[in-house]
Design a protein around this motif. Sequence first.
Motif: not given
Lengths: 621, 173
Positions: A224, A263, B74, B76, B81, B117-118, B121, B133
């Motif tokens: 992340p 993703e 969704t 994140c 985030c 995590c998408l 960031c 998004y």
Amino acid sequence: MPKVKPRVKSVKDLAELRKRLRSSAKNFKSKLTICGGTGCHASRSQDVIDAVKKELKKRKLEKSVRVRVTGCHGFCEQGPLMILEPGNIFYCGLKPEDAGEIIAETILKGEVIERLLYTDPVTSNKVQTEAEIPFYRAQDRQLLAQNRHVDPCSIEDYIAIGGYSALAKTLAEFSPEKVIEEVKISGLRGRGGGGFPTARKWAECRSAPGEEKYVICNADEGDPGAYMDRSILEGNPHLVIEGMMIGAWAIGARQGYVYVRNEYPLAVKHARIAIQQAREYGLLGDDILGGGFSFDMEICRGGGAFVCGESTALMASLEGKVGEPRPKDVHTVTDGLWHKPTTLNNVETWANVSPIISNGAAWFAGKGTRGSKGTKIFALTGRVKNTGLVEVAMGTPLRTIVFDIGGGAINGRAVKAVQTGGPSGGCLPLDRLDLPVDFDALYDAGSMVGSGGIVVMDEKTCMVDVAKYFLAFLQDESCGKCVPCRLGIDRMLEIVTDITEGRGRPEQIDLLKELADTVASASLCGLGKTAPNPVLSTLRYFPEEYEAHINEKRCPAGVCRELIEYEIDAEKCNGCGACRRACPHDAIKGKKKEAHVINSRKCQKCGICLSGCKFDSIIVT
Amino acid sequence: MSVLTLESILKGRRSQPHQLIEVLHDVQERYRYIPEEDMRIVSRELGVPLIEVYRVANFYKAFSLKPLGRNVITICTGTACHVRGSNLLSNQVLGQLGISPGDTTEDGQFTLEQVNCLGACALGPVVVLNGTYYKHMTPSKLRSLINSVNEKGIEDTDDAKSKTKGKKRQRSC
């Protein structure tokens, strides 16, 4: 472009195709490059693209102005971004309404629209080109800069800028051993986090017994806070494919796989298109460029498991199984995918291969430090002004990245810490920011380069909460196969949670350290081995925050819910009602234009009121 | 009906156990979850024991064994985030719709998902609603977003669904 693609059968064919593509590009008088990376996408760049195309059609300019939608340019915070040529003019923060003016003024009259230019925050001057922007000025963008020159869905663009010439050079002039030697001299180390010397991995895989071998690209980027791999694969997929082909030639593989996160739908799509296009040109398949080398590849989507970034787990997942790692008594270079010798490298590592072959090993080795060569892309995020992707030579001080490129913390606050390397890395305090970003220097400081995420934290970030965040992440992501990781992380999280909720006891710190040592030394794979890093590094550099939580039952950053109270400063509150309307728990009462009050029994301390108040009247105590 | 569409998913993949995850992805894309009946067919056709199909479907976060709501939010929760306050967002949804991550509202209108995590960031906190998004999300922006979907949903849910689908931007190549 011709509908049926001519098959490129030799190095000569490729050179001729490139020449043809370059001369047909001259038909366009101007070029409009718009960023279509995920970041700008989220800023509605597609609407800008549509508006520009509509405007060009209206003015019948489609044939003389080329619109190129590219991958990420890195400066995501300022998106949507556009670069106009001639003039190399850089516009940012675009809106669809700007399209008409851009075409009328800049494309047709060559005039620069001042309001769309970037404003230097220090001098308040408008700057016209990318090179003048402080964010870009301090970088050394070897890989990322290519993004703006290629439409990821056009192999022709890639070939026109010299793509696949490294492959041609390899097949024509280099023996596999020579390729490995070249990569060795370059000093390239794995960009996935471990920093393992790439040439050594390739050499071991080459000499491993067996006819059938595989190359894999790890695009599972589960960390992340990191997204450079996504940006390369999304923006320049052929660069990765070419690197994998050179690697496959070196180790003797005929099949490759790209394991990509589900993703990242745009990355999946672009990589699929790229492979298809390469096949159509004959750049993938049998007897590539007439050099007697046959290679093909496939895309496999991941399932959203962080542990699949670990090589053995990734390979299990590629085989269609549950992504659990296995002990690496025998390395995957000899016993990998389907028990065959396999070379696994991450996206950025593969992307570095063809520039090394094209420019020579010495060029790559000329950048960086003694132990870490070349450039590295970092994802600069968190509480920093200029978030985005940053590519710098290895050895650049963290301070340069955070302050010169990143512009420091947001809202004029002070930077407290920088977290590098994701859940496997650690937090470094301000006084360690002169450290060069280099695999070894960061490791010695208790952190790591890792996947390349740099998260900036300010005084509003609680370091104990950060440790808790990573532990919760890792507990959730642990596959559960081995006991130290499954139970160890769980216990560590329990202790840290106790501390953040006011039940911490001083002796728990020692227990936490002991557990951390056990998990680090006894876990099966990298996930568990590095899991204690965020805890150990925060304990090492920010012990006072742990102490405040334990001894004074106080969270200095005002983050840990059980230790704080929300109140409204009656003097500052003008009764606008924003907080009352925002509160999803109905905990705020007050009449219009009169000071509001928080009902502490109903308050869930979520902080939503705080984000809605414009007058700083909500205080956290 | 479901067998017919499964047919195209399974085409060229029969008796290839390593295709399991790809097949499950396609099933999930088509039905927005993985129905038990399809798991049985996939097991038979790929030659993977049913328990293994279930294990894989259960292990990976991308797969859902329960039907999803008509609208999927969704959030994140990646580090970037998180430090910019994404935890407020799940709180907002909890307060507004009464659902926690992984849950679907009783009327089937919304499902709340969390992802680690998408990869966007720099724009955190990020929320994705049905594939679109939304950057720099705040609880109040999220509240209006949910309200706007809800209003459309009350008029005609199917219509609203097709509208949001239409909004989903695909890059033109």
